[in-house]
Design an enzyme around this catalytic site. Structure first.
Site, PDB file in Angstrom:
ATOM      1  N   ASP A   6      88.500 -16.193  39.440  1.00 11.11           N
ATOM      2  CA  ASP A   6      88.089 -16.341  40.843  1.00 11.11           C
ATOM      3  C   ASP A   6      88.911 -17.491  41.418  1.00 11.11           C
ATOM      4  OD1 ASP A   6      86.484 -16.127  43.235  1.00 11.11           O
ATOM      5  OD2 ASP A   6      85.318 -17.847  42.552  1.00 11.11           O
ATOM      6  N   SER A   7      88.788 -17.701  42.720  1.00 10.90           N
ATOM      7  CA  SER A   7      89.449 -18.853  43.324  1.00 10.90           C
ATOM      8  C   SER A   7      88.838 -20.159  42.818  1.00 10.90           C
ATOM      9  CB  SER A   7      89.305 -18.785  44.855  1.00 10.90           C
ATOM     10  OG  SER A   7      87.933 -18.728  45.196  1.00 10.90           O
ATOM     11  N   TYR A  38      90.370 -18.911  48.895  1.00  8.40           N
ATOM     12  CA  TYR A  38      91.262 -17.787  49.179  1.00  8.40           C
ATOM     13  C   TYR A  38      90.967 -17.188  50.564  1.00  8.40           C
ATOM     14  CZ  TYR A  38      92.865 -17.163  44.279  1.00  8.40           C
ATOM     15  OH  TYR A  38      93.445 -17.303  43.043  1.00  8.40           O
ATOM     16  N   GLY A  39      89.738 -17.409  51.011  1.00  7.19           N
ATOM     17  CA  GLY A  39      89.229 -16.675  52.182  1.00  7.19           C
ATOM     18  C   GLY A  39      89.993 -16.895  53.475  1.00  7.19           C
ATOM     19  N   CYS A  69      86.021 -11.845  42.259  1.00  5.46           N
ATOM     20  CA  CYS A  69      86.234 -12.379  43.609  1.00  5.46           C
ATOM     21  C   CYS A  69      86.450 -11.207  44.553  1.00  5.46           C
ATOM     22  CB  CYS A  69      87.473 -13.279  43.590  1.00  5.46           C
ATOM     23  SG  CYS A  69      87.964 -13.890  45.201  1.00  5.46           S
ATOM     24  N   ASN A  70      85.623 -11.101  45.564  1.00  4.52           N
ATOM     25  CA  ASN A  70      85.768 -10.012  46.548  1.00  4.52           C
ATOM     26  C   ASN A  70      87.081 -10.132  47.320  1.00  4.52           C
ATOM     27  OD1 ASN A  70      82.769  -8.654  47.053  1.00  4.52           O
ATOM     28  ND2 ASN A  70      82.672 -10.737  46.284  1.00  4.52           N
ATOM     29  N   THR A  71      87.451 -11.368  47.664  1.00  2.00           N
ATOM     30  CA  THR A  71      88.651 -11.584  48.475  1.00  2.00           C
ATOM     31  C   THR A  71      89.898 -11.170  47.701  1.00  2.00           C
ATOM     32  OG1 THR A  71      87.494 -13.462  49.453  1.00  2.00           O
ATOM     33  CG2 THR A  71      89.851 -13.335  49.841  1.00  2.00           C
ATOM     34  N   GLU A 148      81.906 -24.708  46.322  1.00  2.00           N
ATOM     35  CA  GLU A 148      82.969 -25.280  45.501  1.00  2.00           C
ATOM     36  C   GLU A 148      82.795 -26.788  45.357  1.00  2.00           C
ATOM     37  OE1 GLU A 148      84.802 -22.931  44.178  1.00  2.00           O
ATOM     38  OE2 GLU A 148      85.831 -24.446  43.023  1.00  2.00           O
ATOM     39  N   CYS A 180      80.799 -12.144  48.733  1.00  2.42           N
ATOM     40  CA  CYS A 180      81.648 -13.203  48.168  1.00  2.42           C
ATOM     41  C   CYS A 180      80.888 -13.750  46.979  1.00  2.42           C
ATOM     42  CB  CYS A 180      81.877 -14.294  49.213  1.00  2.42           C
ATOM     43  SG  CYS A 180      82.612 -15.805  48.537  1.00  2.42           S
ATOM     44  N   THR A 181      81.566 -13.892  45.847  1.00  5.00           N
ATOM     45  CA  THR A 181      80.842 -14.279  44.625  1.00  5.00           C
ATOM     46  C   THR A 181      80.303 -15.715  44.700  1.00  5.00           C
ATOM     47  OG1 THR A 181      82.975 -14.801  43.582  1.00  5.00           O
ATOM     48  CG2 THR A 181      82.030 -12.636  43.140  1.00  5.00           C
ATOM     49  N   HIS A 182      80.915 -16.542  45.549  1.00  3.96           N
ATOM     50  CA  HIS A 182      80.359 -17.893  45.728  1.00  3.96           C
ATOM     51  C   HIS A 182      78.944 -17.830  46.321  1.00  3.96           C
ATOM     52  CE1 HIS A 182      84.483 -19.385  45.151  1.00  3.96           C
ATOM     53  NE2 HIS A 182      84.019 -20.613  45.149  1.00  3.96           N
TER      54      HIS A 182
HETATM   55  N1  DGL Z   1      84.668 -16.087  45.576  1.00  6.80           N
HETATM   56  C1  DGL Z   1      85.528 -15.434  46.479  1.00  6.80           C
HETATM   57  C2  DGL Z   1      85.008 -14.084  46.936  1.00  6.80           C
HETATM   58  O1  DGL Z   1      84.261 -13.462  46.225  1.00  6.80           O
HETATM   59  C3  DGL Z   1      86.320 -16.158  47.517  1.00  6.80           C
HETATM   60  C4  DGL Z   1      85.928 -17.488  48.014  1.00  6.80           C
HETATM   61  C5  DGL Z   1      87.143 -18.172  48.609  1.00  6.80           C
HETATM   62  O2  DGL Z   1      87.952 -18.645  47.814  1.00  6.80           O
HETATM   63  O3  DGL Z   1      87.302 -18.173  49.841  1.00  6.80           O
HETATM   64  O4  DGL Z   1      85.371 -13.612  47.968  1.00  6.80           O
END
Ligand code: DGL
Length: 253
Positions: A6-7, A38-39, A69-71, A148, A180-182
């Site tokens: 993930d990011s 990453y978003g 990570c979805n992104t 984060e 988003c996994t976060h």
């Molecule tokens: N955890 C990530 C997701 O699932 C991205 C969060 C990020 O880095 O912006 O999209």
């Protein structure tokens, strides 16, 4: 050996589900903390990072990779599959299908990063699986960064969550898809804001089941967890108890 990345810390929510589904497997978790979030990055930037990390995980001997990570999935899972056709790769996409199936009000929302919110992949997922249910897309800038930084009790974050949730509930939404996994780590705050008026939809367990199906042929490991990060690797292990994942620490080698 299963590679998960993930990011940053968000993918640990998926890792926890994976460990529960595959307790004997050995994992390498990579957090791209030098490049989080990453978003707000372009598809090209995200693809470059995903291919670099995928290459590292393949080099470590991972025979299954989970893009937690979805992104990264939206922007780059296809490129990663093309680069490593011999490695099964599981991506994470918002649970539009289960949310649409369960919705009574026939109106749901996906909470996502800016990049995922505007991705072709999300719009195609909605076209293919919403089944006539109206899907609102809510970009939530800053949420992943709060997770984060482990600033989960910042009042500004709680206010932002409360305001967005109230606005969406007023529009008749009854399912909040965590895109988003976060955001899994924001579930307590989101649940508090939503109350009994709607439900959260998280796909971490479904992703773990898919990985278990694909991992069926892999040799068993010994339940070890290797943690890697592109910046401040020591923060990763320290974050585990703060994210209620202290039970994973005993596996870390
Ligand atoms: N955890 C990530 C997701 O699932 C991205 C969060 C990020 O880095 O912006 O999209």
């Amino acid at each position: 050996m299963i590679g998960v990345f993930d990011s940053g810390l968000g993918g640990l929510s998926v890792l926890a589900a994976l460990v529960e589904a595959l307790p004997q497997a050995d994992f390498h978790y990579f957090a791209d903390t030098a490049h989080v979030p990453y978003g707000n990055k372009s598809d090209e930037q995200i693809q470059r990072r995903v291919l670099a990390i995928g290459g590292e995980l393949a080099g470590m001997g991972c025979d299954l990779i989970v893009v937690a990570c979805n992104t990264a999935t939206a922007a780059a899972v296809q490129a990663l599959r093309t680069r490593h056709p011999q490695i099964p790769i599981v991506g994470v996409e918002p649970g539009i299908k289960p949310a649409a199936q369960e919705s009574q009000s026939r109106r749901i929302v996906v909470l996502a990063t800016e990049s995922t919110a505007k991705s072709t992949r999300l719009h195609k997922l909605i076209r293919d699986h919403a089944d006539g249910v109206e899907v609102l897309i809510e970009p939530c800038p800053g949420w992943a960064t709060h997770v984060e930084m482990l600033q989960l009790d910042d009042p500004a974050l709680a206010d932002d969550i409360q305001t967005r949730v109230e606005t969406l509930l007023a529009k008749g939404v009854d399912r909040f898809v965590l895109g988003c996994t976060h955001y899994s780590f924001l579930a307590p705050l989101l649940t508090q804001a939503v109350g009994k008026r709607a439900q959260l939809v998280d796909v971490a367990d479904a992703v773990a089941r898919q990985a278990r199906r694909l991992a069926g042929h892999l040799p068993h490991g010994s339940g070890r967890l290797h943690l890697h990060a592109s910046a401040h690797p020591e923060r990763l292990r320290a974050a585990l108890p703060l994210l209620n994942l202290g039970h994973l620490a005993a596996r870390v080698v």
